[in-house]
Write a protein that holds these residues in place. Structure first.
Motif, PDB file in Angstrom:
ATOM      1  N   THR A 168     158.653 104.206  22.345  1.00  0.00           N
ATOM      2  CA  THR A 168     157.965 104.954  21.307  1.00  0.00           C
ATOM      3  C   THR A 168     156.811 105.745  21.911  1.00  0.00           C
TER       4      THR A 168
ATOM      5  N   GLY B 205     153.955 109.425  20.837  1.00  0.00           N
ATOM      6  CA  GLY B 205     153.690 110.597  20.013  1.00  0.00           C
ATOM      7  C   GLY B 205     154.486 111.800  20.472  1.00  0.00           C
TER       8      GLY B 205
ATOM      9  N   SER C 287     154.761 113.197  24.284  1.00  0.00           N
ATOM     10  CA  SER C 287     154.100 112.163  25.082  1.00  0.00           C
ATOM     11  C   SER C 287     154.831 111.887  26.389  1.00  0.00           C
TER      12      SER C 287
ATOM     13  N   GLU D 121     155.994 107.503  17.176  1.00  0.00           N
ATOM     14  CA  GLU D 121     154.907 106.755  16.573  1.00  0.00           C
ATOM     15  C   GLU D 121     154.208 107.705  15.605  1.00  0.00           C
TER      16      GLU D 121
ATOM     17  N   GLY E 132     152.461 106.805  12.483  1.00  0.00           N
ATOM     18  CA  GLY E 132     151.516 106.264  11.517  1.00  0.00           C
ATOM     19  C   GLY E 132     150.065 106.296  11.929  1.00  0.00           C
ATOM     20  N   SER E 133     149.725 106.991  13.011  1.00  0.00           N
ATOM     21  CA  SER E 133     148.346 106.961  13.508  1.00  0.00           C
ATOM     22  C   SER E 133     147.507 108.149  13.046  1.00  0.00           C
ATOM     23  N   GLY E 134     148.114 109.078  12.310  1.00  0.00           N
ATOM     24  CA  GLY E 134     147.381 110.263  11.875  1.00  0.00           C
ATOM     25  C   GLY E 134     146.958 110.166  10.417  1.00  0.00           C
TER      26      GLY E 134
ATOM     27  N   ARG F 123     156.661 108.136   6.612  1.00  0.00           N
ATOM     28  CA  ARG F 123     155.722 107.416   7.477  1.00  0.00           C
ATOM     29  C   ARG F 123     155.896 105.910   7.341  1.00  0.00           C
TER      30      ARG F 123
ATOM     31  N   GLY G 198     157.553 103.272  10.199  1.00  0.00           N
ATOM     32  CA  GLY G 198     156.836 102.089  10.682  1.00  0.00           C
ATOM     33  C   GLY G 198     157.667 100.824  10.549  1.00  0.00           C
TER      34      GLY G 198
ATOM     35  N   ARG H  55     159.139  98.599  13.746  1.00  0.00           N
ATOM     36  CA  ARG H  55     158.817  97.176  13.893  1.00  0.00           C
ATOM     37  C   ARG H  55     160.079  96.337  14.024  1.00  0.00           C
TER      38      ARG H  55
ATOM     39  N   LEU I  43     155.380 101.888  25.046  1.00  0.00           N
ATOM     40  CA  LEU I  43     154.633 102.943  24.385  1.00  0.00           C
ATOM     41  C   LEU I  43     154.274 103.956  25.461  1.00  0.00           C
TER      42      LEU I  43
ATOM     43  N   VAL J  96     152.155 107.131  26.527  1.00  0.00           N
ATOM     44  CA  VAL J  96     150.944 107.872  26.174  1.00  0.00           C
ATOM     45  C   VAL J  96     150.610 108.811  27.325  1.00  0.00           C
TER      46      VAL J  96
END
Length: 200
Positions: A6, A8, A11, A146, A148-150, A162, A166, A170, A181, A183
């Motif tokens: 996962t 962004g 990324s 990913e 759900g961070s915004g 969204r 998520g 999961r 992840l 980044v």
């Protein structure tokens, strides 16, 4: 072995997935879930396919926007012949989710309570996919976003996407043996560094 990846937008998660696939097998199957609705998307898809072909790695591309669980079942059956298993890369789960959301939402317009119909069907598809991933015995890499961070989306379908993304992430991360992840182009091993309550 199932591997969850996962990150962004831009990324480096897809590039990491492709590079990891090349280490796992001498050839691969690339499952593209995108649907080309406009010229920009068609051009993007063609560019990505051309990049894979130029990589020198032997990819077989399959476009499958919806029936991902069924396709994994077919690949599991056809690849159990004793030869080297290909690395199967799914790119990406959030596009697959989008395809299902748009299809079910269009079919339920004006039908009352969508949560009991549309999203019950969506959760059944997610469960089917999770079972197919758990049953798959070859190298399998799942790329997702990913999201759900915004900020909270301003419209109901965006908020539903969204939330469902998520939940799906999961569920599949828990099913996979490895989870990363990515980044800024750097993959982080989530399961290696995960805090476990039962150990405390």
């Amino acid at each position: 072995m199932a591997i969850f990846i996962t990150g962004g937008a831009r990324s480096g998660k897809s590039g990491f997935g492709e590079a990891y696939a090349m280490k796992l097998s001498g050839h691969g199957i690339y499952i593209a879930t995108a649907q080309s609705w406009d010229d920009e998307m068609k051009e993007r898809t063609a560019r990505h396919r051309s990049m894979r072909e130029r990589s020198g790695y032997r990819w077989r591309t399959i476009e499958e926007p919806l029936a991902l669980a069924e396709l994994l079942g077919e690949l599991e059956r056809e690849q159990n012949d004793g030869g080297e298993r290909p690395a199967v890369l799914v790119d990406c789960l959030t596009l697959w989710l989008t395809n299902w959301l748009l299809r079910l939402d269009a079919g339920k317009q004006g039908d009352g309570d969508q949560d009991t119909g549309t999203y019950g069907e969506l959760h059944a598809e997610a469960d089917k996919l999770t079972a197919a991933v758990a049953a798959y015995t070859g190298p399998l890499l799942l790329v997702t976003n990913e999201v759900g961070s915004g900020i909270v989306p301003a419209y109901p379908l965006g908020r539903r996407f969204r939330d469902e993304a998520g939940r799906l992430n999961r569920k599949l991360a828990a099913t996979c043996e490895e989870a990363y992840l990515v980044v800024a182009g750097i993959p982080l091993d989530l399961k290696k560094h995960a805090f476990r309550l039962e150990e405390d």
